[in-house]
Design a protein around this motif. Structure first.
Motif, PDB file in Angstrom:
ATOM      1  N   ASP A 147    -112.393  53.839 -18.248  1.00 56.45           N
ATOM      2  CA  ASP A 147    -112.722  53.072 -19.461  1.00 56.45           C
ATOM      3  C   ASP A 147    -111.573  52.989 -20.459  1.00 56.45           C
ATOM      4  O   ASP A 147    -111.784  53.012 -21.670  1.00 56.45           O
ATOM      5  N   ARG A 151    -111.717  52.012 -24.940  1.00 61.81           N
ATOM      6  CA  ARG A 151    -111.565  53.117 -25.892  1.00 61.81           C
ATOM      7  C   ARG A 151    -110.124  53.373 -26.289  1.00 61.81           C
ATOM      8  O   ARG A 151    -109.785  54.439 -26.781  1.00 61.81           O
ATOM      9  N   ASN A 152    -109.263  52.397 -26.080  1.00 62.33           N
ATOM     10  CA  ASN A 152    -107.860  52.668 -26.364  1.00 62.33           C
ATOM     11  C   ASN A 152    -107.186  51.500 -27.084  1.00 62.33           C
ATOM     12  O   ASN A 152    -106.293  50.873 -26.554  1.00 62.33           O
ATOM     13  N   GLU A 158    -105.749  57.640 -26.547  1.00 60.58           N
ATOM     14  CA  GLU A 158    -106.848  58.475 -27.020  1.00 60.58           C
ATOM     15  C   GLU A 158    -107.539  59.134 -25.828  1.00 60.58           C
ATOM     16  O   GLU A 158    -108.513  58.604 -25.295  1.00 60.58           O
ATOM     17  N   PRO A 159    -107.043  60.285 -25.394  1.00 57.69           N
ATOM     18  CA  PRO A 159    -107.665  60.936 -24.239  1.00 57.69           C
ATOM     19  C   PRO A 159    -109.037  61.504 -24.594  1.00 57.69           C
ATOM     20  O   PRO A 159    -109.290  61.869 -25.741  1.00 57.69           O
ATOM     21  N   ASN A 160    -109.894  61.572 -23.592  1.00 54.98           N
ATOM     22  CA  ASN A 160    -111.167  62.271 -23.778  1.00 54.98           C
ATOM     23  C   ASN A 160    -111.073  63.611 -23.055  1.00 54.98           C
ATOM     24  O   ASN A 160    -110.025  63.953 -22.492  1.00 54.98           O
ATOM     25  N   SER A 161    -112.141  64.378 -23.046  1.00 56.12           N
ATOM     26  CA  SER A 161    -112.090  65.707 -22.434  1.00 56.12           C
ATOM     27  C   SER A 161    -111.851  65.616 -20.932  1.00 56.12           C
ATOM     28  O   SER A 161    -111.172  66.474 -20.351  1.00 56.12           O
ATOM     29  N   ASP A 163    -109.991  63.344 -19.436  1.00 55.58           N
ATOM     30  CA  ASP A 163    -108.549  63.094 -19.295  1.00 55.58           C
ATOM     31  C   ASP A 163    -107.754  64.382 -19.479  1.00 55.58           C
ATOM     32  O   ASP A 163    -106.822  64.666 -18.716  1.00 55.58           O
ATOM     33  N   GLU A 164    -108.108  65.147 -20.496  1.00 50.72           N
ATOM     34  CA  GLU A 164    -107.394  66.395 -20.782  1.00 50.72           C
ATOM     35  C   GLU A 164    -107.513  67.378 -19.612  1.00 50.72           C
ATOM     36  O   GLU A 164    -106.508  67.936 -19.163  1.00 50.72           O
TER      37      GLU A 164
END
Length: 179
Positions: A147, A151-152, A158-161, A163-164
């Motif tokens: 996505d 969201r970017n 803007e990473p989400n959890s 992605d991290e």
């Protein structure tokens, strides 16, 4: 240890450069001792479409830019490829950069980050096939970003959890192979 983060998109408004900046700062933030990330932006390299007289596998580089690219890649200990998915494949700029040289890729562990349709999985599959043929070591370090377009829209990725966690797992595998 020198890890190159190769930005595989040259388009205007590209997200790959944002992802590369996030990866570079994340590596520093995770506290890996002796790891030096460097963003290698294909847009800045501006490699012309390969048209050399010799196949790159020969190691005979008859174009000045080709030799410069070979010298650059030779310095890396490991490589992270970042690519969008274009029409079920990866970017033509990245394909050209891979095909530009030969032996300098061999033996270097590689990780792959993709995004786009199917979260970039098809582009990653294709890059891995070519990279393996070139002698890169597949560390099985993969991050498919979901996505990303919805969201970017900010200046920075803007990473989400997910992605991290995915990046941490991919880096752990890549560094293990590089050491």
């Amino acid at each position: 240890m020198q890890i190159y983060i190769i930005v595989g998109s040259v388009r205007e408004g590209r997200i790959a450069i944002k992802v590369a900046r996030w990866v570079s700062s994340a590596i520093a933030g995770y506290g890996y001792a002796g790891i030096q990330p460097e963003i290698v932006d294909l847009k800045e390299w501006n490699l012309p479409f390969f048209a050399g007289a010799h196949p790159p596998a020969t190691g005979i580089y008859d174009q000045p830019k080709q030799q410069q690219w070979a010298d650059k890649i030779a310095q890396a200990d490991a490589i992270i490829f970042i690519s969008p998915e274009y029409n079920h494949g990866y970017s033509p700029a990245l394909k050209n950069a891979l095909d530009y040289i030969g032996k300098e890729w061999a033996g270097k562990p590689a990780a792959y980050i993709g995004y786009g349709a199917t979260n970039g999985s098809r582009s990653i599959d294709q890059i891995r096939q070519v990279a393996t043929q070139l002698g890169l070591v597949d560390s099985n370090a993969v991050l498919e970003i979901r996505d990303i377009f919805s969201r970017n829209s900010a200046e920075q990725f803007e990473p989400n959890s997910f992605d991290e966690k995915g990046l941490q797992a991919a880096l752990k595998k890549l560094i293990k192979y590089a050491r």
